[in-house]
Design an enzyme around this catalytic site. Sequence first.
Site, PDB file in Angstrom:
ATOM      1  N   GLY A 100       1.202  -0.894   0.271  1.00 14.72           N
ATOM      2  CA  GLY A 100       0.443   0.199   0.231  1.00 14.72           C
ATOM      3  C   GLY A 100       0.766   1.310  -0.350  1.00 14.72           C
ATOM      4  N   GLY A 102       2.467   3.636   1.419  1.00 10.16           N
ATOM      5  CA  GLY A 102       2.705   4.317   3.239  1.00 10.16           C
ATOM      6  C   GLY A 102       3.408   5.585   2.968  1.00 10.16           C
ATOM      7  N   ARG A 103       3.403   6.200   2.014  1.00 10.90           N
ATOM      8  CA  ARG A 103       3.837   7.186   2.391  1.00 10.90           C
ATOM      9  C   ARG A 103       3.485   8.349   1.158  1.00 10.90           C
ATOM     10  NH1 ARG A 103      10.224   7.747   1.256  1.00 10.90           N
ATOM     11  NH2 ARG A 103      10.626   6.156  -0.650  1.00 10.90           N
ATOM     12  N   ASP A 134       8.263   5.404   8.740  1.00 13.76           N
ATOM     13  CA  ASP A 134       7.880   6.708   9.588  1.00 13.76           C
ATOM     14  C   ASP A 134       6.389   7.451   8.325  1.00 13.76           C
ATOM     15  OD1 ASP A 134       9.180   7.804   7.010  1.00 13.76           O
ATOM     16  OD2 ASP A 134      11.429   8.888   8.788  1.00 13.76           O
ATOM     17  N   GLY A 135       6.676   7.101   6.843  1.00 12.97           N
ATOM     18  CA  GLY A 135       5.627   7.948   6.102  1.00 12.97           C
ATOM     19  C   GLY A 135       6.279   9.487   4.662  1.00 12.97           C
ATOM     20  N   ARG A 192       4.279  14.365  -7.276  1.00 12.91           N
ATOM     21  CA  ARG A 192       4.133  13.984  -8.231  1.00 12.91           C
ATOM     22  C   ARG A 192       2.542  13.863  -9.062  1.00 12.91           C
ATOM     23  NH1 ARG A 192       6.068   7.901  -6.991  1.00 12.91           N
ATOM     24  NH2 ARG A 192       4.503   7.033  -5.189  1.00 12.91           N
ATOM     25  N   ASP A 269       4.061  -3.759  -6.982  1.00 14.92           N
ATOM     26  CA  ASP A 269       4.049  -3.206  -6.600  1.00 14.92           C
ATOM     27  C   ASP A 269       4.388  -1.782  -7.882  1.00 14.92           C
ATOM     28  OD1 ASP A 269       6.068  -4.629  -5.289  1.00 14.92           O
ATOM     29  OD2 ASP A 269       5.587  -1.787  -4.454  1.00 14.92           O
ATOM     30  N   ASN A 270       5.415  -1.862  -8.638  1.00 15.45           N
ATOM     31  CA  ASN A 270       6.434  -0.870  -9.061  1.00 15.45           C
ATOM     32  C   ASN A 270       5.548  -0.556 -10.285  1.00 15.45           C
ATOM     33  OD1 ASN A 270       7.137   0.219  -6.360  1.00 15.45           O
ATOM     34  ND2 ASN A 270       9.111  -0.478  -6.198  1.00 15.45           N
ATOM     35  N   ASP A 279       7.369   5.133  -9.461  1.00 11.58           N
ATOM     36  CA  ASP A 279       8.989   4.992  -8.573  1.00 11.58           C
ATOM     37  C   ASP A 279       9.792   5.025  -8.287  1.00 11.58           C
ATOM     38  OD1 ASP A 279       6.189   4.514  -6.990  1.00 11.58           O
ATOM     39  OD2 ASP A 279       6.555   2.723  -6.027  1.00 11.58           O
TER      40      ASP A 279
HETATM   41  P1  AMP Z   1       9.764   0.518  -2.419  1.00 11.52           P
HETATM   42  O1  AMP Z   1      10.318  -0.426  -2.591  1.00 11.52           O
HETATM   43  O2  AMP Z   1       9.532   2.257  -2.316  1.00 11.52           O
HETATM   44  O3  AMP Z   1       8.522   0.758  -3.815  1.00 11.52           O
HETATM   45  O4  AMP Z   1       8.068   0.157  -1.428  1.00 11.52           O
HETATM   46  C1  AMP Z   1       8.008  -0.606  -0.646  1.00 11.52           C
HETATM   47  C2  AMP Z   1       6.808  -0.652  -0.022  1.00 11.52           C
HETATM   48  O5  AMP Z   1       7.161   0.773   1.412  1.00 11.52           O
HETATM   49  C3  AMP Z   1       5.710   0.416  -0.529  1.00 11.52           C
HETATM   50  O6  AMP Z   1       4.655  -0.030  -0.046  1.00 11.52           O
HETATM   51  C4  AMP Z   1       5.427   2.065   0.584  1.00 11.52           C
HETATM   52  O7  AMP Z   1       5.156   2.931   0.864  1.00 11.52           O
HETATM   53  C5  AMP Z   1       6.327   1.333   1.564  1.00 11.52           C
HETATM   54  N1  AMP Z   1       7.844   2.882   1.886  1.00 11.52           N
HETATM   55  C6  AMP Z   1       8.811   2.542   1.655  1.00 11.52           C
HETATM   56  N2  AMP Z   1       9.633   3.622   2.163  1.00 11.52           N
HETATM   57  C7  AMP Z   1       8.116   4.211   3.266  1.00 11.52           C
HETATM   58  C8  AMP Z   1       8.309   4.950   3.921  1.00 11.52           C
HETATM   59  N3  AMP Z   1       9.320   5.999   4.671  1.00 11.52           N
HETATM   60  N4  AMP Z   1       7.383   5.097   5.380  1.00 11.52           N
HETATM   61  C9  AMP Z   1       6.322   4.494   5.099  1.00 11.52           C
HETATM   62  N5  AMP Z   1       6.296   3.393   3.608  1.00 11.52           N
HETATM   63  C10 AMP Z   1       7.430   3.760   3.063  1.00 11.52           C
HETATM   64 MG    MG Z   2       7.347   1.678  -4.581  1.00 10.14          MG
END
Ligand code: AMP
Ligand code: MG
Length: 520
Positions: A100, A102-103, A134-135, A192, A269-270, A279
């Site tokens: 989901g 997350g940020r 931390d989002g 974005r 998810d990307n 992403d």
């Molecule tokens: P990513 O590897 O950036 O595509 O992120 C994978 C998952 O981790 C996704 O659900 C992101 O929303 C979540 N995520 C990445 N960085 C953070 C963050 N700093 N705080 C909360 N969720 C995160």
């Molecule tokens: Mg991602």
Amino acid sequence: MKLNNRDTFIKNLPADPILENSRRQVLQSCFSFVTPKRTKKPELLHVSPEMLENIGISKEEATEKSFLDIFTGNDILPNTKPYAMCYGGHQFGNWAGQLGDGRAINLTEIAHKNNHWALQLKGAGETPYSRSADGLAVLRSSIREYLCSEAMHHLGVPTTRALSLALSGDQVLRDVMYDGNSSYEKGAIVCRVAPSFLRFGNYEIFTARQDYDTLKTLVDYTIKHFFIHLGEPSKETYLAFFGEVVQRTLDMIIHWQRVGFVHGVMNTDNMSILGLTIDYGPYGWLEGFDFGWTPNTTDSQHKRYRYGNQPNIGLWNLYQLANALYPLIEEVEPLESILDQYRTDFESKSLQMMRSKLGLTTVEESDKSLIEELTDILELTETDMTIFFRLLSNFNATNPTEGIEIVQEAFYDLTEISDGFSQKWKDWFYRYANRLEQEGLPAMERKEKMNAINPKYVLRNYMAQLAIDDANKGNYALIDELFQLLKKPYDEQPENEKWFAKRPDWARNKIGCSMLSCSS
Ligand code: AMP
Ligand code: MG
């Protein structure tokens, strides 16, 4: 500031009934309403004039306090309900369950001049999908996302866009290389923009939970809003929808291969359902042409997401999407035949893309081996991909012996060529010259065609890092310089010749240049 809201866009999707943030499974819902976190001392660093125009905000409005407040999460647009989306995903080949946004927080969706745009803040605080994180986002990764998404657009690669880059004024704790050395960094927020941020994982999550009702609601919604030309939802329409996602994904990856872009984390998810590059994390640009290269240190052992494997991973990810859509179709064969088509189309489209990089407009059986021979030699010694193909347009077919000289700026170590590989290069240039003679295109015309396909300027890994180093010291001029440069990547820009250069030696093994982690 006024925006033409289009909140009906999300009206028919199931929303998470519980509004407060909690780290938990969000069931039977496509998204949850959230409020962006207030920031301490927000400051706008850059705004994309093209994106302002695309969404219908004037340059004057963008200087108002209300713009700053909205695009740093300190205020929300009237009559809007920001939300974070629920998705799952396969990460590095394994099902990871619920992930989901997350940020990432969608502010709203708007219509302007017949285009629909979702505006999304990245780094604006926790959501129900943040798990233990931390989002937030740091300045370095935000600069990378901001510059690269606009640069990719101008290269002609389908991508999400970026409207604004801002400092939050808050400090964010990060362990850049995951080695136990955490430190505080400047927090930042990118806004974005894309017609939709839906990913393969948005569909996978509901199939994994056997929640086929919500799956159908989401697929029907997707077709109704983004694939309306396919007609009313039905089994046939679902298949046509899948077929189009397959084509768009393939086309996007062929573009990546053309410009030497390595995404770095092609988890499902990307992967955008619209076939957009999405992403921007530990991505990188090929310096030396190398099918085995990945910038992502988290993937350094198996190199699953290496340059040469991106087309295969695209297909693997599409298999996961096929599995996710299967409950609505319940027939394996048509799904498999669409996936088989990816393989066939990849062969022909990839060959055609490489032909165009060589300035070939006609088709010959032998082109495949001409191209394979070239990529084999390119891999023998470190050869800068961007410089090589750009300079190749100066090749004179009537004088093939000059070939090496014409492209010599692309070699990182010229002595390696003279010591061992010059004969291989000479043979190849003779072969290429023969092929061009057969083609018979006037040299100037060929050069023009090649220069429209082979960029002169890309966001080299060290260039982004220079802008980041300056920005961390409070100097933001290079962000704008690179932003302007990358608006015209195919043009000769004599005043910017310094950016048409190989990676400097200091950047070879520097963190942020050749080595990136997912920490952002
Ligand atoms: P990513 O590897 O950036 O595509 O992120 C994978 C998952 O981790 C996704 O659900 C992101 O929303 C979540 N995520 C990445 N960085 C953070 C963050 N700093 N705080 C909360 N969720 C995160
Ligand atoms: Mg991602």
